[in-house]
Scaffold this active site. Structure first.
Site, PDB file in Angstrom:
ATOM      1  N   ASN A  83       0.697  -1.224  -0.020  1.00 47.78           N
ATOM      2  CA  ASN A  83       0.059   0.044   0.023  1.00 47.78           C
ATOM      3  C   ASN A  83       0.877   1.227   0.047  1.00 47.78           C
ATOM      4  O   ASN A  83       1.343   1.597   1.058  1.00 47.78           O
ATOM      5  CB  ASN A  83      -0.972   0.075   1.282  1.00 47.78           C
ATOM      6  CG  ASN A  83      -1.647   1.372   1.247  1.00 47.78           C
ATOM      7  OD1 ASN A  83      -1.948   2.086   0.265  1.00 47.78           O
ATOM      8  ND2 ASN A  83      -2.299   1.551   2.607  1.00 47.78           N
TER       9      ASN A  83
ATOM     10  N   LYS B 236       0.172   4.048  -0.333  1.00 51.74           N
ATOM     11  CA  LYS B 236      -0.579   5.317   0.472  1.00 51.74           C
ATOM     12  C   LYS B 236      -0.500   6.573  -0.567  1.00 51.74           C
ATOM     13  O   LYS B 236      -0.174   6.382  -1.685  1.00 51.74           O
ATOM     14  CB  LYS B 236      -0.291   5.706   1.681  1.00 51.74           C
ATOM     15  CG  LYS B 236      -0.027   4.266   2.571  1.00 51.74           C
ATOM     16  CD  LYS B 236      -0.048   4.744   3.979  1.00 51.74           C
ATOM     17  CE  LYS B 236       0.425   3.211   4.854  1.00 51.74           C
ATOM     18  NZ  LYS B 236       0.043   3.399   6.138  1.00 51.74           N
TER      19      LYS B 236
ATOM     20  N   HIS C  95      -9.428   0.771   4.672  1.00 45.09           N
ATOM     21  CA  HIS C  95      -8.100   0.946   5.445  1.00 45.09           C
ATOM     22  C   HIS C  95      -8.355   1.866   6.558  1.00 45.09           C
ATOM     23  O   HIS C  95      -9.075   2.860   6.546  1.00 45.09           O
ATOM     24  CB  HIS C  95      -7.097   1.727   4.411  1.00 45.09           C
ATOM     25  CG  HIS C  95      -5.809   1.691   4.993  1.00 45.09           C
ATOM     26  ND1 HIS C  95      -5.370   2.743   5.752  1.00 45.09           N
ATOM     27  CD2 HIS C  95      -4.632   0.858   4.684  1.00 45.09           C
ATOM     28  CE1 HIS C  95      -4.027   2.502   6.136  1.00 45.09           C
ATOM     29  NE2 HIS C  95      -3.590   1.289   5.466  1.00 45.09           N
TER      30      HIS C  95
ATOM     31  N   GLU D 140      -6.947   4.294   7.474  1.00 42.86           N
ATOM     32  CA  GLU D 140      -6.823   5.591   7.554  1.00 42.86           C
ATOM     33  C   GLU D 140      -7.837   6.427   6.793  1.00 42.86           C
ATOM     34  O   GLU D 140      -8.483   7.559   6.969  1.00 42.86           O
ATOM     35  CB  GLU D 140      -5.691   6.121   6.451  1.00 42.86           C
ATOM     36  CG  GLU D 140      -4.364   5.894   7.482  1.00 42.86           C
ATOM     37  CD  GLU D 140      -3.034   5.370   6.522  1.00 42.86           C
ATOM     38  OE1 GLU D 140      -3.175   5.484   5.381  1.00 42.86           O
ATOM     39  OE2 GLU D 140      -2.069   4.802   7.231  1.00 42.86           O
TER      40      GLU D 140
ATOM     41  N   GLU E  46      -5.471  -5.512  10.058  1.00 43.14           N
ATOM     42  CA  GLU E  46      -4.548  -4.384  10.572  1.00 43.14           C
ATOM     43  C   GLU E  46      -5.052  -3.659  11.930  1.00 43.14           C
ATOM     44  O   GLU E  46      -5.637  -2.775  11.762  1.00 43.14           O
ATOM     45  CB  GLU E  46      -4.571  -3.450   9.415  1.00 43.14           C
ATOM     46  CG  GLU E  46      -4.354  -4.057   7.982  1.00 43.14           C
ATOM     47  CD  GLU E  46      -3.629  -2.932   6.986  1.00 43.14           C
ATOM     48  OE1 GLU E  46      -2.580  -3.186   6.749  1.00 43.14           O
ATOM     49  OE2 GLU E  46      -4.547  -1.895   6.693  1.00 43.14           O
TER      50      GLU E  46
ATOM     51  N   GLY F 173       2.049   2.125  10.836  1.00 44.79           N
ATOM     52  CA  GLY F 173       2.742   3.307  10.698  1.00 44.79           C
ATOM     53  C   GLY F 173       3.415   3.566  11.718  1.00 44.79           C
ATOM     54  O   GLY F 173       3.986   4.648  12.073  1.00 44.79           O
TER      55      GLY F 173
ATOM     56  N   SER G 295       3.021  -2.375  10.229  1.00 44.36           N
ATOM     57  CA  SER G 295       4.562  -2.060  10.617  1.00 44.36           C
ATOM     58  C   SER G 295       5.410  -3.579  10.273  1.00 44.36           C
ATOM     59  O   SER G 295       6.210  -3.746  10.705  1.00 44.36           O
ATOM     60  CB  SER G 295       4.843  -1.729  11.600  1.00 44.36           C
ATOM     61  OG  SER G 295       4.389  -0.557  12.007  1.00 44.36           O
TER      62      SER G 295
HETATM   63  C1  PEP Z   1      -0.937  -0.177   5.650  1.00 49.72           C
HETATM   64  O1  PEP Z   1      -0.821   0.989   5.325  1.00 49.72           O
HETATM   65  O2  PEP Z   1      -1.837  -0.792   5.373  1.00 49.72           O
HETATM   66  C2  PEP Z   1       0.205  -0.474   6.901  1.00 49.72           C
HETATM   67  C3  PEP Z   1      -0.010  -1.726   7.110  1.00 49.72           C
HETATM   68  O3  PEP Z   1       1.279   0.548   6.770  1.00 49.72           O
HETATM   69  P1  PEP Z   1       2.634   0.216   7.425  1.00 49.72           P
HETATM   70  O4  PEP Z   1       3.077  -1.101   7.128  1.00 49.72           O
HETATM   71  O5  PEP Z   1       3.403   1.356   7.248  1.00 49.72           O
HETATM   72  O6  PEP Z   1       2.335  -0.020   9.159  1.00 49.72           O
END
Ligand code: PEP
Length: 249
Positions: free
Chosen positions: A11, A13, A95, A97, A166, A172, A212
């Site tokens: 992703n 983003k 997601h 976000e 997630e 993040g 992460s």
């Molecule tokens: C994501 O954006 O779905 C995500 C898991 O981000 P990150 O790996 O940076 O935590």
């Protein structure tokens, strides 16, 4: 790994430029060969066309969001039909976000999911609890509530859906869930699928972990019986994404 092919989504983003995407795809092309793992990259909508022209046939393209209807007076939105028309087979929906920065509700995400599936798109459907919900022992309640909202939207299209668990506190933040923490929730989700949908769907649906994930943490997470891949944010912009893709092999 059984009947579920390992699935890794990147992703990106709101990151990248034409030049940066060219350099990244170059790295992915060299590192990811064959199709033992299903790899999908989610890029900003404005770069979907550019990325599509660069990607090799073993890496699929995803949008990061879409709206719930085919067309109309919805300034700034893109529709599943447009994503499909462009040639991208996937969309990421729900997601954290989108949920937490842009205030998307379970119902809106369900509507987007139903419409995307009806237009023939495949959906990476994201769910996950916030830190305060985990600390209040509400993780199961929260993720199953999110699954219950998705269930009627998915209907009989489970073969077109990947569930991304997630935990919001892990996205993040550099705080990857431990393999045991992730497995515990994946197991709950698999049991829910068995009881609420069917044994066959429970066996065949990929439940991927996001939060992460790095080249260093992916291998141990991938060993867990109910972790069928990853959704990767930050590390999907780096060469280590290749290592994450190979973690399940
Ligand atoms: C994501 O954006 O779905 C995500 C898991 O981000 P990150 O790996 O940076 O935590």
């Amino acid at each position: 790994m059984g009947p579920r092919k390992f699935f890794v989504g990147g992703n990106w983003k709101m990151n990248g430029s034409k030049k940066e995407i060219e350099a990244l795809v170059d790295v992915l092309k060299k590192g990811i060969t064959g199709d033992a793992v299903e790899v999908v990259v989610g890029c900003p909508s404005i770069y979907l066309q550019h990325t599509l022209c660069l990607l090799p046939s073993n890496i699929a393209l995803s949008a990061q969001n879409c709206y719930k209807v085919a067309k109309g007076a919805f300034t700034g939105e893109i529709s599943p039909a447009m994503i499909k028309d462009l040639g991208a087979p996937w969309v990421i929906l729900g997601h954290s976000e989108r949920r937490n920065v842009f205030g998307e509700s379970d119902q809106l995400i369900a509507d987007k999911t139903a419409h995307s599936l009806s237009e023939g798109l495949r959906v990476i459907a994201c769910i996950g609890e916030k830190l305060e919900e985990r600390e209040a022992n509400k993780t199961e309640e929260v993720v199953l509530c999110q699954m219950n909202a998705l269930k009627p939207a998915i209907g009989s299209n489970w073969d077109k859906v990947v569930i991304a668990y997630e935990p919001v506190w892990a996205i993040g933040t550099g705080k990857t869930a431990t393999p045991e923490q992730a497995q515990e929730v994946h197991c709950i989700l698999r049991k829910w699928l068995k009881e609420e949908v069917s044994g066959a769907v429970s066996e065949s649906t990929r439940i991927i972990y996001g939060g992460s994930v790095t080249g260093a943490t992916a291998k141990d997470l991938a060993k867990q019986p109910d972790i069928d891949g990853f959704l990767v944010g930050g590390a999907s912009l780096k060469p280590e994404f290749v290592d994450i893709c190979k973690a399940g092999l």
